[in-house]
Structures are given as C-alpha cells and as structure tokens.
Design an enzyme around this catalytic site. Structure first.
Site, PDB file in Angstrom:
ATOM      1  CG  HIS A  15      -0.717  -0.148   2.496  1.00 34.18           C
ATOM      2  ND1 HIS A  15       0.275   0.578   3.092  1.00 34.18           N
ATOM      3  CD2 HIS A  15      -1.232  -0.938   3.473  1.00 34.18           C
ATOM      4  CE1 HIS A  15       0.357   0.245   4.362  1.00 34.18           C
ATOM      5  NE2 HIS A  15      -0.542  -0.672   4.619  1.00 34.18           N
ATOM      6  CG  HIS A  45      -6.548  -5.540  11.312  1.00 27.37           C
ATOM      7  ND1 HIS A  45      -7.320  -4.424  11.142  1.00 27.37           N
ATOM      8  CD2 HIS A  45      -5.378  -5.274  10.680  1.00 27.37           C
ATOM      9  CE1 HIS A  45      -6.643  -3.532  10.439  1.00 27.37           C
ATOM     10  NE2 HIS A  45      -5.470  -4.025  10.127  1.00 27.37           N
ATOM     11  CD  GLU A  57      -4.625  -2.542   6.325  1.00 31.01           C
ATOM     12  OE1 GLU A  57      -4.261  -2.529   7.513  1.00 31.01           O
ATOM     13  OE2 GLU A  57      -4.094  -1.843   5.428  1.00 31.01           O
ATOM     14  CG  ASP A  80      -2.845  -6.888   5.472  1.00 32.88           C
ATOM     15  OD1 ASP A  80      -3.899  -6.334   5.838  1.00 32.88           O
ATOM     16  OD2 ASP A  80      -1.754  -6.671   6.019  1.00 32.88           O
ATOM     17  CG  HIS A 123      -3.143  -0.138  11.875  1.00 30.13           C
ATOM     18  ND1 HIS A 123      -3.058   0.435  10.614  1.00 30.13           N
ATOM     19  CD2 HIS A 123      -3.321  -1.452  11.650  1.00 30.13           C
ATOM     20  CE1 HIS A 123      -3.135  -0.501   9.693  1.00 30.13           C
ATOM     21  NE2 HIS A 123      -3.301  -1.650  10.283  1.00 30.13           N
ATOM     22  CG  ASP A 132      -1.494  -5.103  10.912  1.00 31.35           C
ATOM     23  OD1 ASP A 132      -0.811  -5.934  10.298  1.00 31.35           O
ATOM     24  OD2 ASP A 132      -2.486  -4.549  10.404  1.00 31.35           O
ATOM     25  CE1 TYR A 158       3.657  -3.985   9.518  1.00 34.87           C
ATOM     26  CE2 TYR A 158       2.769  -3.123  11.561  1.00 34.87           C
ATOM     27  CZ  TYR A 158       2.586  -3.770  10.356  1.00 34.87           C
ATOM     28  OH  TYR A 158       1.337  -4.181   9.989  1.00 34.87           O
ATOM     29  CG  HIS A 218       2.247  -8.273   8.589  1.00 37.39           C
ATOM     30  ND1 HIS A 218       1.874  -8.682   7.333  1.00 37.39           N
ATOM     31  CD2 HIS A 218       1.346  -7.344   8.969  1.00 37.39           C
ATOM     32  CE1 HIS A 218       0.788  -8.017   6.974  1.00 37.39           C
ATOM     33  NE2 HIS A 218       0.435  -7.206   7.950  1.00 37.39           N
TER      34      HIS A 218
HETATM   35 FE   LIG Z   1      -3.524  -3.478   9.133  1.00 40.81          FE
HETATM   36 FE   LIG Z   2      -1.397  -6.134   8.201  1.00 43.16          FE
END
Ligand SMILES: [Fe+2]
Ligand SMILES: [Fe+2]
Ligand SMILES: Cc1cc2nc3c(=O)[nH]c(=O)nc-3n(C[C@H](O)[C@H](O)[C@H](O)COP(=O)(O)O)c2cc1C
Length: 414
Positions: free
Chosen positions: A24, A78, A80, A82, A145, A164, A196, A229
């Site tokens: 992103h 989460h 998002e 990914d 986040h 994350d 990160y 991650h």
């Molecule tokens: Fe995220």
């Molecule tokens: Fe992520």
C-alpha cells in the site's frame, strides 16, 4: 512453507510473500508474511486469514491439518484486506463456522462481503470463547491501528495473537525471532520493528502505551506474541513490548536527520556544511535525499532521530513537491518529541522555508527558528553560515534531548 506448530495444537498456517515490494505504497524490501493461526482444539478455530492472492496457500495449509468444513470458529482480529481477504473462500469451505469480531469489525465485514448467510458474533474486551482445553480472551485495541482492531489471548497457551501490532515486514524461512536472529541479525529484526512502528503505528503511541499497561493489569501471562506479519516472538516477547513502550514514549537517538530535495543542487550543497557543523557539535547525522529514497524509509529515519532538518528549494513560490509529499506523510503520522528546523535555496521571493515552518507549527512540533536560506549558489560565507547553523541547531537538539529525554523511562513494564 509447511504449517508450523507454535504451541501444542496451535499452528501457523500463513503464507510467505517473498516478492511484494510495494505494500500500500510503502516499500517492503524484504517482502512480508501474512500470518494466521489454526487452533486444533475440540472446536477447531482459525484466527485471521491470509491476503487473498495467497488464499489457496492458506487453504492447503489448513487442509494439511483438518477438513476445513470442521472449523467451528473464525476469529477476525483485524479487517484490513491483508488479513480478511480470504474470508469469503474460507466461509465457502466452512459455512457453519461462527465468526468472532468486534462491533466495528462486523460492520466492516458486512461491507466487504455478502454476509447474509454467515453467523457473526460481536465480542468486547474480556469476552471469552472456550475451544476445549484452550480459552480465547478478546482484547479490543481500537485504532491500533484500525477502529475494528483487537487481539486474541489464548489462555492455557500463554499466547497473544496480536494482529498488526508487534509485526514486521520480513519474508523468511524462519518463523520465530530467535531463528531469524540466528540466520540474519538482531539489527535487521529491530530495524524492521522500527520501520513498521514508524510507518503504521506512530500516530497511536499513547494508545499503545495504555493498551500494553492494560494487558499487564489484566494479568495476562504472555510467553509468546504472534503478530500477523513477520516473526513470532517466542525467545523474548518482552523485547518487542519494551521496544514499543520506548517508541511510544518518544525514545530516539541523539541524531539529526537531514531530509531534503533539490533541483539544481544548491539545497543539496547546503547539507554538507550543515552536517559538518552537526557532527562537530557531537551529534550524529543522517542525510536523506527524498527522490533517491522511498518515502517509508525517509519516515523511518526521521523517527529514529531526535531532530530533523528539512531542506527544500523554492519552486513557483512553493515548497518542492517531493518535500511537500514527505510532509503530508509525516503530518498524517502525527509525530511528537522531535525538534524541527528548515533550510533551502531560493532565487527571488523564496517561500519553501516559510512553508515548512508553518507546517511544523501546524503539527505542534517544537522548532528552532529561524531556518537558513541561501540565494542561488553557495559562496564561501554561505558555507560558513551553514556550518554555524548546523552547530547551533545541534546544540539546541542536545539540550532538548537531555532536558526532556534524559530521565529513565516511566514505562509500565521494564
Ligand atoms: Fe492493518
Ligand atoms: Fe497487516
Ligand atoms: C521552475 C522554477 C521555479 C522557481 N520558482 C521560484 C520562486 O517562485 N521563488 C523563488 O524564490 N525562486 C524560485 N526558483 C529559483 C530556485 O528556488 C533557485 O534556483 C534555487 O537556488 C534552487 O535551489 P536548488 O539548487 O536546491 O534546486 C524557481 C526555479 C525553478 C527552476
């Protein structure tokens, strides 16, 4: 990559993305991983999914352990893309599973997918789900986040699945911190954590600190942190917690990042005497040219340093566009605890340095004024002025650092 048992009956079933370089808009020179976890208990439970491009990798990992239709629960920490991207495919294979997520998570899932036939349960901090010998305890972490974010603590395994937070963009054949350090280095791992944090989590320092303290107050006994991650923290999870607490408290090196761009090199030529002045005043210095450096790397280097000098030529009465782009990124990340100054070359009316100071002030960052400007090219006296400016700025940075950041950290755990 095969599945890995990270705790008795709890498996990493994620995917390694060796090739991704643009995540992103941020650079990921080492690729990344999309971690998810399958708890093989009386009620088989999947925590998060992989990015959609890797859906068949994730599904085949699950199949190596269980027929997906047997999955009872799916926890979405989460939403998002990914981490949520494969949920539709998983729900095709496990239509009777119940999804556990926060209220905002549920609202988001409804926007991503047709959920008419899905069972979704909203959970809050403190809610639990017994899967058999393990009990999952949910901890909402809004704005760490995204508003939907939460973490899942696995009681009985001393495992915190942290979405994350505490993650790093690192593709590797290693799954754990100690393995990664043995194969690479601690420096590389730490750098990825900072990268990160700086790019994703910088705006949420205060929330992160209070959340870590809240987790501590909840008395959760954590001996492993498994983010979504990068590597899993098993040899020393307090390492990453302490790194986060330090960053949340504004810890930085006694160093000045000079971040600039230039059209005809005059602004660039200013950086050299400024840098010498800084070094001679006993402060470290890092010089970053914006169009030669990916934005997310510039942000990371900014974050590591106690202070930053931003350099820009004036273009059509304005700041140079790549410098404006950097400042837009930085402003969105709401940094604090960094002392700012600006410099640049101009031809007639100027404007870039003024723009920079106005921007720093709108961001409520402390500044050293005035900045320094040179008309067209540097003469000998300009070299001296730049050198003196560097020295003066560095002395102010030293004072700022010692006054505000000299005392030991008051973090809740150490
Ligand atoms: Fe995220
Ligand atoms: Fe992520
Ligand atoms: C397209 C263009 C527009 C410019 N607009 C302005 C301006 O509006 N005001 C000004 O003071 N200088 C302006 N300049 C002059 C530059 O700021 C000046 O040449 C400066 O020394 C360039 O610094 P650099 O060598 O770091 O690129 C402009 C230069 C160019 C090439």
């Amino acid at each position: 990559m095969n599945v890995i048992e990270i705790k008795p009956g709890i498996f990493w079933t994620g995917a390694v993305d060796w090739a991704v370089r643009d995540f992103h808009g941020y650079v990921t020179p080492s690729g990344t991983t999309y971690n998810n976890y399958l708890i093989m208990d009386d009620e088989p439970t999947l925590v998060d999914t992989v990015k959609h491009d890797f859906v068949e990798v994730g599904v085949s990992n699950i199949r190596s352990l269980i027929d997906p239709s047997k999955i009872k629960n799916i926890v979405i920490n989460h939403i998002e893309n990914d981490h949520l991207g494969s949920l539709d495919r998983i729900m095709e294979l496990s239509p009777s599973a119940t999804i556990y997520t926060t209220k905002r998570g549920r609202q988001g899932i409804d926007r991503f997918f047709d959920t008419a036939s899905w069972n979704i349960k909203e959970v809050k901090t403190g809610d639990t789900l017994k899967t058999g010998k393990y009990t999952l305890r949910f901890v909402e972490t809004p704005m760490i986040h995204w508003p939907d974010s939460m973490m899942t603590y696995v009681e009985g395994a001393k495992l915190l699945i942290s979405q994350d937070a505490f993650g790093q963009h690192l593709a590797s054949t290693t799954r754990f911190d100690d393995e990664f350090v043995a194969a690479n280095s601690m420096t590389e791992l730490e750098d990825s954590v900072v990268d990160y944090y700086a790019n994703i989590l910088m705006p949420f320092g205060k929330l992160i600190k209070s959340k870590i303290c809240e987790i501590k107050d909840m008395g959760l006994d954590i001996d492993m942190i498994a983010p979504d991650h990068g590597v899993i923290w098993r040899s020393d999870p307090s390492k990453v917690l302490n790194m986060y607490l330090d960053m949340a408290e504004g810890k930085a090196k006694l160093q000045i990042a000079i971040i600039y761009d230039t059209m005809w090199h005059s602004t660039e030529h200013m950086t050299l005497p400024i840098m010498r002045g800084i070094i001679d005043a006993g402060v470290q210095c890092k010089v970053i040219k914006l169009r030669a450096t990916p934005m997310s790397v510039a942000i990371k280097e900014f974050w590591k340093s106690r202070a930053c000098l931003v350099g820009s030529p004036t273009l059509n009465n304005e700041v140079f566009p790549s410098v404006a782009e950097f400042m837009v990124h930085l402003k969105g990340l709401r940094p604090s605890d960094r002392l700012m100054g600006a410099f640049g070359s101009y031809g007639w009316g100027g404007g870039a340095v003024k723009w920079l100071y106005e921007t720093f002030k709108s961001m409520k960052l402390p500044v050293v004024e005035p900045g320094i400007q040179v008309q067209y090219r540097l003469r000998n006296e300009d070299h001296e002025k730049c050198y003196e400016y560097g020295r003066t700025f560095a002395k102010a940075v030293k004072e700022f650092h010692e006054k505000n950041y000299g005392a030991p950290s008051s973090a809740c755990i150490k």
